[in-house]
Design an enzyme around this catalytic site. Structure first.
Site, PDB file in Angstrom:
ATOM      1  N   LEU A   1       0.786  -1.428  -0.251  1.00 52.76           N
ATOM      2  CA  LEU A   1       0.264  -0.068  -0.283  1.00 52.76           C
ATOM      3  C   LEU A   1       0.677   1.568  -0.034  1.00 52.76           C
ATOM      4  O   LEU A   1       0.239   2.286  -0.291  1.00 52.76           O
ATOM      5  CB  LEU A   1      -0.859  -0.126   1.254  1.00 52.76           C
ATOM      6  CG  LEU A   1      -2.452  -1.281   1.705  1.00 52.76           C
ATOM      7  CD1 LEU A   1      -3.005  -1.104   2.479  1.00 52.76           C
ATOM      8  CD2 LEU A   1      -2.895  -0.692   0.064  1.00 52.76           C
ATOM      9  N   GLU A  69      -6.745  -7.673   2.754  1.00 52.28           N
ATOM     10  CA  GLU A  69      -5.673  -7.735   3.450  1.00 52.28           C
ATOM     11  C   GLU A  69      -5.947  -9.205   3.936  1.00 52.28           C
ATOM     12  O   GLU A  69      -5.053 -10.299   4.462  1.00 52.28           O
ATOM     13  CB  GLU A  69      -4.448  -6.993   4.722  1.00 52.28           C
ATOM     14  CG  GLU A  69      -4.371  -6.619   4.561  1.00 52.28           C
ATOM     15  CD  GLU A  69      -3.150  -6.282   2.922  1.00 52.28           C
ATOM     16  OE1 GLU A  69      -2.042  -6.987   3.199  1.00 52.28           O
ATOM     17  OE2 GLU A  69      -2.453  -5.087   2.640  1.00 52.28           O
TER      18      GLU A  69
END
Length: 152
Positions: A1, A69
């Site tokens: 990210l 995730e």
């Protein structure tokens, strides 16, 4: 990210605000998988004080990050203490009010860690590589592949 990587667009699209960078107060092992994707192992005390970026997100974004995730099925979101915070913008707001002294982080839980993973070289900070920088649009990549094939 992180900035400069493919999934960073997700944070930008969702309106997450970069607060700055910090180090984990506790050492953790960070390794990469066979596709050069980094991840943390929840084995406190091994590895390095990990350098990462801190973002302010709302509960909707946090829930979306959990899905991305695969929390809690694969990675698990854990709170960790951080230190050496360098803010992107100087703000007199109390660190504790921002909640950045114990931010959330995604890690592979200890019960999924294999011995082989603990024998790898641990990273302290994962920076953008040419492979994982934000990729060119699909059409541009296809043209590059055709061009390379024509050269051989």
């Amino acid at each position: 990210l992180k900035q400069g990587f493919h999934n960073h667009r997700f944070l930008k699209r969702e309106g997450a605000k970069l607060l700055g960078r910090a180090h984990t107060a506790t050492k953790y092992p960070m390794i990469t998988d066979s596709h050069d994707i980094p991840y943390l192992l929840n084995v406190p005390g091994k590895g390095h004080n990990i350098v990462g970026e801190l973002y302010a997100v709302n509960n909707t974004v946090l829930a979306a990050l959990d899905r991305l995730e695969k929390h809690p099925g694969w990675y698990r979101r854990e709170q960790v203490e951080v230190k050496d915070i360098s803010f992107a913008e100087r703000d007199e707001t109390n660190v504790d009010e921002l909640g950045v002294s114990s931010p959330w982080i995604y890690m592979l839980p200890e019960d999924k860690v294999r011995e082989e993973q603990l024998s790898r070289q641990f990273l302290k900070c994962y920076e953008a590589t040419e492979y994982h920088k934000v990729r060119a649009p699909r059409a541009q990549r296809a043209e590059q592949a055709r061009s390379m094939a024509a050269d051989t």
